[in-house]
Design an enzyme around this catalytic site. Structure first.
Site, PDB file in Angstrom:
ATOM      1  N   LYS A 120      38.351   6.456 -11.063  1.00 43.32           N
ATOM      2  CA  LYS A 120      38.447   6.008  -9.667  1.00 43.32           C
ATOM      3  C   LYS A 120      39.918   5.762  -9.353  1.00 43.32           C
ATOM      4  CE  LYS A 120      37.268   1.650  -8.081  1.00 43.32           C
ATOM      5  NZ  LYS A 120      38.545   1.234  -7.459  1.00 43.32           N
ATOM      6  N   GLU A 122      42.597   4.596  -5.867  1.00 49.03           N
ATOM      7  CA  GLU A 122      42.643   4.046  -4.509  1.00 49.03           C
ATOM      8  C   GLU A 122      43.533   4.895  -3.607  1.00 49.03           C
ATOM      9  OE1 GLU A 122      43.902  -0.057  -4.642  1.00 49.03           O
ATOM     10  OE2 GLU A 122      42.276  -0.623  -6.021  1.00 49.03           O
ATOM     11  N   GLU A 189      35.601  -0.574   0.652  1.00 51.59           N
ATOM     12  CA  GLU A 189      35.746  -2.018   0.394  1.00 51.59           C
ATOM     13  C   GLU A 189      36.154  -2.757   1.659  1.00 51.59           C
ATOM     14  OE1 GLU A 189      37.870  -3.094  -3.156  1.00 51.59           O
ATOM     15  OE2 GLU A 189      37.942  -5.217  -2.595  1.00 51.59           O
TER      16      GLU A 189
HETATM   17  O1  KIV Z   1      38.154  -3.112  -9.642  1.00 51.87           O
HETATM   18  C1  KIV Z   1      37.033  -3.251  -9.153  1.00 51.87           C
HETATM   19  O2  KIV Z   1      36.190  -4.028  -9.624  1.00 51.87           O
HETATM   20  C2  KIV Z   1      36.724  -2.476  -7.960  1.00 51.87           C
HETATM   21  C3  KIV Z   1      35.436  -2.770  -7.268  1.00 51.87           C
HETATM   22  C4  KIV Z   1      35.488  -4.070  -6.580  1.00 51.87           C
HETATM   23  C5  KIV Z   1      35.025  -1.681  -6.363  1.00 51.87           C
HETATM   24  O3  KIV Z   1      37.490  -1.661  -7.562  1.00 51.87           O
END
Ligand code: KIV
Length: 277
Positions: A120, A122, A189
């Site tokens: 993931k 951002e 988010e």
């Molecule tokens: O780091 C994390 O826990 C996240 C979630 C809140 C989506 O990015």
């Protein structure tokens, strides 16, 4: 048995099918082997090794300080605990922004060294070239738009996104661009709920996973420590639902252990080794 031959593992195809059928996707964060195993057995679809580990495990006040090495160690532990859930590793601050080469090398480490199935990262439209290259390299990518905690100093605090026309248009534009770039899913988010629902409707292949983004998303994610009450007492965002209150249970167990050690009742004979047994 090789994981690739295991049946029932959640894959990017499973997530796409769930979205197309309107089946909601349940995601929790995990940071260690034992909790990952419990969440996996409970039937969670995705285990996100969030960079929120920086806050809830390591005690920092933001996600910025956590490093690649620490995230790799958490991810490897979670991957060892997961049998069915897809393991997604959160790429830490500045592990993917400097260049495409840096992003590929670091994302690749999560798959090669730690056993993640996806990463993931951002960011909105500015991340499209990076996402495209990672996907071309065979690395599934979960995007993350709305409030992106690695840019907390730019946002100036946890402000709900998508309240105004310009910000709603930007969110939609970013979401469509991330889908086009190849994201199989994306976190929304702190996003106003009607624009989160519109985005979820507009995306055909990319599943939206909301946190503070209302019920119109394809799935929901929460931080495991938060739902268990393992958080600072002052931290209680509107979207958080607490499913257990572990602090008194842990404090009570510790207090009883301390008492037993101090009064000499622990360990007893059954809890000790002797020559006869
Ligand atoms: O780091 C994390 O826990 C996240 C979630 C809140 C989506 O990015």
């Amino acid at each position: 048995m090789s994981r690739i031959t295991q049946k029932n593992r959640v894959t990017v195809q499973t997530i796409a099918t769930m979205k197309s059928k309107g089946e909601k996707i349940a995601v929790l964060t995990a940071y260690d082997y034992f909790v990952a195993g419990l969440l996996d057995s409970a039937g969670i679809d995705i285990l996100l090794v969030g960079d929120s580990a920086s806050n809830v495990i390591h005690g920092h006040d933001s996600t910025l300080p956590i490093t690649m090495e620490i995230m790799l160690a958490h991810t490897a532990a979670v991957a060892r605990g997961s049998k069915r859930a897809m393991v997604v590793a959160d790429m830490p601050f500045l592990s993917y922004q400097p260049s495409l080469e840096v992003a590929i090398t670091n994302a690749g480490r999560f798959l090669k060294e730690a056993g993640a199935e996806a990463v993931k990262l951002e960011g909105g439209i500015e991340m499209v070239p990076t996402i495209k290259r990672l996907v071309e390299c065979g690395i599934p990518v979960m995007g993350h738009i709305g409030l992106t905690p690695q840019s907390i100093h730019r946002f100036g605090g946890p402000k709900v996104q998508g309240r105004h026309e310009r910000s709603r248009a930007l969110l939609m534009e970013s979401a469509l661009a991330l889908q086009e770039a190849g994201c199989f899913s994306m976190v929304l988010e702190l996003v106003e709920k009607s624009i989160a629902a519109e985005i979820s409707e507009a995306l055909s292949t990319c599943a939206t996973i909301g946190i503070g983004a209302g019920p119109g998303c394809d799935g929901q994610v929460l931080v495991i420590n938060d739902i268990l009450g393992l958080r600072d007492p002052g931290f209680k965002p509107k979207f958080l639902r607490e499913y257990a209150d572990l602090p008194p249970i842990i404090s009570d167990a510790a207090a009883r252990f301390i008492r037993d050690v101090r009064d000499g009742s622990y360990p007893n004979d059954d809890e000790s080794f002797d020559l006869k047994k």
